[in-house]
Write an enzyme that holds these catalytic residues in place. Structure first.
Site, PDB file in Angstrom:
ATOM      1  N   LYS A  35       0.846  -1.202   0.000  1.00  0.00           N
ATOM      2  CA  LYS A  35       0.000   0.000   0.000  1.00  0.00           C
ATOM      3  C   LYS A  35       0.883   1.253   0.000  1.00  0.00           C
ATOM      4  O   LYS A  35       2.095   1.161   0.244  1.00  0.00           O
ATOM      5  CB  LYS A  35      -0.906  -0.019   1.227  1.00  0.00           C
ATOM      6  CG  LYS A  35      -0.133   0.014   2.526  1.00  0.00           C
ATOM      7  CD  LYS A  35      -0.995  -0.387   3.710  1.00  0.00           C
ATOM      8  CE  LYS A  35      -0.197  -0.283   4.992  1.00  0.00           C
ATOM      9  NZ  LYS A  35      -0.767  -1.088   6.080  1.00  0.00           N
ATOM     10  N   ARG A 130      -9.931   0.128  15.765  1.00  0.00           N
ATOM     11  CA  ARG A 130      -9.888   1.075  14.654  1.00  0.00           C
ATOM     12  C   ARG A 130     -10.870   0.595  13.594  1.00  0.00           C
ATOM     13  O   ARG A 130     -11.841   1.259  13.297  1.00  0.00           O
ATOM     14  CB  ARG A 130      -8.445   1.157  14.113  1.00  0.00           C
ATOM     15  CG  ARG A 130      -8.213   2.218  13.091  1.00  0.00           C
ATOM     16  CD  ARG A 130      -6.768   2.204  12.609  1.00  0.00           C
ATOM     17  NE  ARG A 130      -6.385   0.939  11.994  1.00  0.00           N
ATOM     18  CZ  ARG A 130      -5.202   0.699  11.443  1.00  0.00           C
ATOM     19  NH1 ARG A 130      -4.268   1.634  11.446  1.00  0.00           N
ATOM     20  NH2 ARG A 130      -4.933  -0.460  10.886  1.00  0.00           N
ATOM     21  N   TYR A 254      17.283  29.038  10.032  1.00  0.00           N
ATOM     22  CA  TYR A 254      16.083  29.759  10.452  1.00  0.00           C
ATOM     23  C   TYR A 254      15.968  29.787  11.973  1.00  0.00           C
ATOM     24  O   TYR A 254      16.206  28.789  12.645  1.00  0.00           O
ATOM     25  CB  TYR A 254      14.826  29.090   9.888  1.00  0.00           C
ATOM     26  CG  TYR A 254      14.592  29.385   8.432  1.00  0.00           C
ATOM     27  CD1 TYR A 254      14.302  30.673   8.000  1.00  0.00           C
ATOM     28  CD2 TYR A 254      14.653  28.374   7.493  1.00  0.00           C
ATOM     29  CE1 TYR A 254      14.073  30.942   6.662  1.00  0.00           C
ATOM     30  CE2 TYR A 254      14.417  28.631   6.147  1.00  0.00           C
ATOM     31  CZ  TYR A 254      14.134  29.918   5.732  1.00  0.00           C
ATOM     32  OH  TYR A 254      13.912  30.171   4.410  1.00  0.00           O
ATOM     33  N   MET A 302      13.643  23.933   3.506  1.00  0.00           N
ATOM     34  CA  MET A 302      12.925  23.224   2.446  1.00  0.00           C
ATOM     35  C   MET A 302      13.884  22.488   1.509  1.00  0.00           C
ATOM     36  O   MET A 302      13.628  21.354   1.093  1.00  0.00           O
ATOM     37  CB  MET A 302      12.070  24.211   1.636  1.00  0.00           C
ATOM     38  CG  MET A 302      11.183  23.515   0.616  1.00  0.00           C
ATOM     39  SD  MET A 302      10.203  24.654  -0.349  1.00  0.00           S
ATOM     40  CE  MET A 302       9.009  25.205   0.839  1.00  0.00           C
TER      41      MET A 302
END
Ligand SMILES: *Cc1c(COP(=O)(O)O)cnc(C)c1O
Length: 359
Positions: A35, A130, A254, A302
């Site tokens: 999957k 679930r 950052y 990024m």
């Protein structure tokens, strides 16, 4: 040079790990979980490499159709079954086996007009809470399914919630509950995910359902793939692109969250969260530069990360970097970023070019 970030998938390692499943669960048939694009490794390439698996498992119809379109003939199980009634004729046309986990699905199945009846799996909720029928609901669900002309055969599965913790007795409770529920029922049984396969041999049953171990990562919270006899399938690599000399007290990245403790060299590597490198990887996360570890410093950007080059002051732009893979287990990066290898593997983004190797 063009941007050096790249993903390499070793199909030989994938096959090795499938053989490791056979070795660990020699009596069981294998339903290989592919999957989510084979956990980010590429659905069709992996499916073809897993031709020795007895069945393939995906989440939904959309993940199964490309397998049939590519001519793959193995049984294919849909682990979440179907979501809408209009999927059912396609399931029948392509001989796909849905997991039935709720009463609505039984009603939908009963209303469907199918070209051939379906083999279905009844999911029993023994503790994951679930999906699935609770043990006390299972007999009624089974009876309703067996009464439907749309059902050709019925098999049974449950999913383990805590098998990744070797000492957690919850797994034995789930096993007992499942065995008690399905006792005397005709049909095949499946319980074990990767953690069950490696850690709980009592759960092997007729079918095992390996996922993460096929891709070379350990399912356990406290070990790494190589210790379990597994080979990393995915390697995420890049290169050093710049080297700077910074002075004591200068802040990197950052937010200025990391500060040079002394005059020191800092390198920039072309990888970032835009590639799927985890944004929350902490300072100190290992990065393999020239085959030796250096620590990540500052926040992940990024397109870039920065690394502490004090242990490799001779490093130069173009030097090879591995973020995770054969030489650096993804489990270590995951731990350092408060995530799991599953999320790292499925998170690599489309901008990273991929290569498949057969070695
Ligand atoms: C994904 C999945 C698996 C495989 O789990 P791993 O932990 O990756 O081995 C097995 N069973 C079900 C129902 C799943 O959804």
């Amino acid at each position: 040079m063009s941007r050096p970030a790249r993903l390499t998938v070793s199909l030989a390692a994938l096959r090795h790990n499938l053989a490791r499943v056979r070795q660990a669960a020699p009596q069981a048939k294998i339903m290989a979980a592919i999957k989510a694009d084979a956990y980010g490794h590429g659905l069709l390439r992996c499916a073809h490499a897993l031709e020795d698996a007895d069945a393939l498992a995906v989440a939904c119809l959309e993940e199964a159709l490309p397998l049939r379109a590519a001519g793959i003939k193995q049984p294919v199980v849909l682990l979440q079954g179907f979501f809408q009634t209009n999927e059912l004729p396609e399931l029948a046309a392509h001989s796909l086996q849905p997991v039935i986990h709720c009463a609505e699905q039984i009603e939908q199945l009963g209303r469907a007009r199918l070209s051939q009846p379906l083999r279905v799996w009844l999911k029993i909720d023994t503790g994951m809470h679930r999906l699935g029928f609770l043990p006390e609901q299972a007999a009624a669900a089974r009876a309703r399914l067996l009464a439907l002309p749309q059902v050709a055969a019925l098999d049974f599965l449950t999913h383990l919630a805590c098998a990744d913790e070797r000492g957690n007795s919850c797994t034995l409770g789930q096993l007992t509950s499942f065995q008690h529920t399905v006792q005397g029922w005709e049909g095949e049984r499946s319980i074990a995910n990767s953690a069950g396969i490696l850690g709980w041999p009592q759960t092997h049953a007729d079918w095992v359902r390996p996922g993460i171990m096929l891709y070379g990562a350990s399912p356990f919270v406290d070990s790494e793939g190589p210790a379990e006899g597994l080979r990393a399938v995915m390697s995420l690599d890049s290169a050093l692109t710049c080297v700077h000399q910074y002075r004591r007290g200068m802040r990197v990245g950052y937010g200025g969250s990391w500060q040079c403790p002394e005059d020191m060299p800092v390198g920039v590597v072309a990888i970032g969260y835009g590639d799927g490198y985890p944004r929350h990887a902490a300072a100190g996360t290992p990065v393999l530069l020239n085959g030796r570890e250096v620590p990540l410093v500052g926040r992940v950007s990024m397109d870039m990360i920065c690394v502490d080059l004090r242990s490799q002051p001779q490093a130069r732009p173009g030097d090879p970097v591995q973020l995770w893979g054969e030489q650096l287990p993804a489990e270590r990066i995951a731990r350092s970023a408060a995530t799991i290898p599953y999320a790292l593997f499925t998170g690599v983004t489309a901008r990273v070019p991929r290569t498949y190797t057969t070695s």
